[in-house]
Design an enzyme around this catalytic site. Structure first.
Site, short mmCIF file in Angstrom:
data_model
loop_
_atom_site.label_atom_id
_atom_site.label_comp_id
_atom_site.label_asym_id
_atom_site.label_seq_id
_atom_site.Cartn_x
_atom_site.Cartn_y
_atom_site.Cartn_z
N GLY A 31 0.80 -1.22 0.00
CA GLY A 31 0.00 0.00 0.00
C GLY A 31 0.83 1.26 0.00
O GLY A 31 2.02 1.23 -0.29
N GLY A 36 5.90 4.53 -8.67
CA GLY A 36 6.56 3.25 -8.95
C GLY A 36 5.53 2.14 -9.05
O GLY A 36 5.57 1.29 -9.95
N HIS A 37 4.55 2.14 -8.12
CA HIS A 37 3.48 1.12 -8.16
C HIS A 37 2.60 1.32 -9.40
O HIS A 37 2.17 0.35 -10.02
CB HIS A 37 2.60 1.23 -6.90
CG HIS A 37 3.30 0.89 -5.63
ND1 HIS A 37 3.44 1.78 -4.60
CD2 HIS A 37 3.90 -0.25 -5.23
CE1 HIS A 37 4.08 1.20 -3.60
NE2 HIS A 37 4.38 -0.02 -3.96
N SER A 216 9.50 5.34 -3.47
CA SER A 216 9.42 4.45 -2.31
C SER A 216 8.32 5.00 -1.40
O SER A 216 8.14 6.22 -1.31
CB SER A 216 10.76 4.48 -1.57
OG SER A 216 10.57 4.20 -0.20
#
Ligand code: PAF
Length: 312
Positions: A31, A36-37, A216
């Site tokens: 979560g 990046g996700h 991050s």
């Protein structure tokens, strides 16, 4: 978009998707989604008929304090997932993932039992917990006990154990992981081959913000000055990753450390945790600069631990 909390419903959802002839791409996360996700989700969207995002902060891979302080933003994550065209979000509870562990304390106790004493080359499992128990994956020493695992021999056992369980619960066709976490991805790739899951593990290149810092979830913990510091560390890494092949790694690392130590930190405290240059598959430290290699730095800004990886 469906939000699914139970493992049984998740399995049923995938089996319906597969019965319809569709492939399922899984993006496992803890979560607090960032660009990046989003990049991982876009890639999964492009390569699969259905996309599942899992959101689970895994207590088995953190110390209690870090687990409790890990940023959690479910509402925002669901909005981002919706925007990325995710079909199902899997949000299991700790009890759902670890039904055989009777308490959080029991989970943290497992870490204390995870010593450096383990097979150097082969994955093994320990049967732990109640009601028939569950498999606690022990990552081979040559992969688990270096870099980020040097001080925390249990960390990658926790990552491997939860990813194996997520694979069993979601049963995807493909699973997507960022190359930013170079040691994690090398370990999960080796585990996936060891298990013979038939799941294609896709390694996705690092995505960076405009200041060169790789995305991050911990970046939200930095203020503006600390973030500027992270940008300068990333800049030094980029500079040294461009060094020509054939030089000595020991000199490359010394140069990088000197570059980072010379950063004007103002009122911030910047500490280098580790710097290595390794083979991307075996994670063995290299003696000479060659390609492919991974130059990696872990560092701490005012107590927040961050890491950067550059491919040579
Ligand atoms: O990289 C992460 O977010 C986690 O380590 C993972 C792979 C989701 C396992 O908890």
């Amino acid at each position: 978009m469906e939000v699914i909390e139970s493992a049984a419903q998740m399995r049923a959802w995938t089996s319906r998707a597969v019965d319809d002839g569709g492939s399922v791409g899984l993006v496992p996360t803890m979560g607090c989604l960032h660009d990046g996700h989003v990049h991982l989700l876009d890639r999964a969207r492009a390569e699969n008929d259905r996309v599942v995002l899992s959101l689970f902060v895994n207590p088995l891979q953190f110390r209690r304090n870090a687990y409790e302080n890990y940023p959690r933003r479910l509402e925002d994550d669901l909005k981002i997932a919706e925007g990325c065209g995710v079909d199902a979000v899997f949000v299991p509870s700790v009890e759902e993932v670890y039904p055989c562990m009777d308490s959080l304390a029991g989970i943290f106790d497992l870490q204390d039992g995870a010593s450096r004493d383990r097979d150097p080359d082969v994955f093994t499992v320990d049967r732990v917990g109640v009601d028939g128990g569950m498999d606690y994956v022990r990552v081979p020493g040559r992969l688990a006990l270096k870099m980020d695992g040097a001080e925390h021999p249990w960390h990658f056992d926790g990552v491997a154990t939860v990813v194996r369980l997520l694979f069993e619960m979601v049963t995807p066709s493909r699973a997507y992981f960022g190359q930013k976490d170079i040691q994690q991805v090398a370990i999960l790739d080796a585990m996936n081959r060891w298990l013979g899951t038939g799941i294609e593990l896709v390694q996705v290149p690092v995505v960076r913000a405009d200041d060169g810092v790789s995305w991050s979830s911990r970046l939200v913990l930095l203020d503006e000055t600390q973030r500027a510091m992270a940008g300068r560390v990333a800049g030094q890494l980029e500079r040294f990753a461009r060094k020509p092949e054939g030089g000595r790694i020991i000199e490359l690392i010394a140069g990088l450390m000197e570059g980072v130590e010379s950063i004007d930190t103002g009122s911030c405290v910047l500490e280098i945790d580790s710097v290595v240059c390794v083979d991307p598959v075996t994670l063995e430290p290299l003696e000479w600069v060659k390609s492919p290699a991974m130059l990696y730095i872990a560092y701490i800004i005012d107590g927040v631990r961050l890491a950067e990886t550059r491919r040579i």
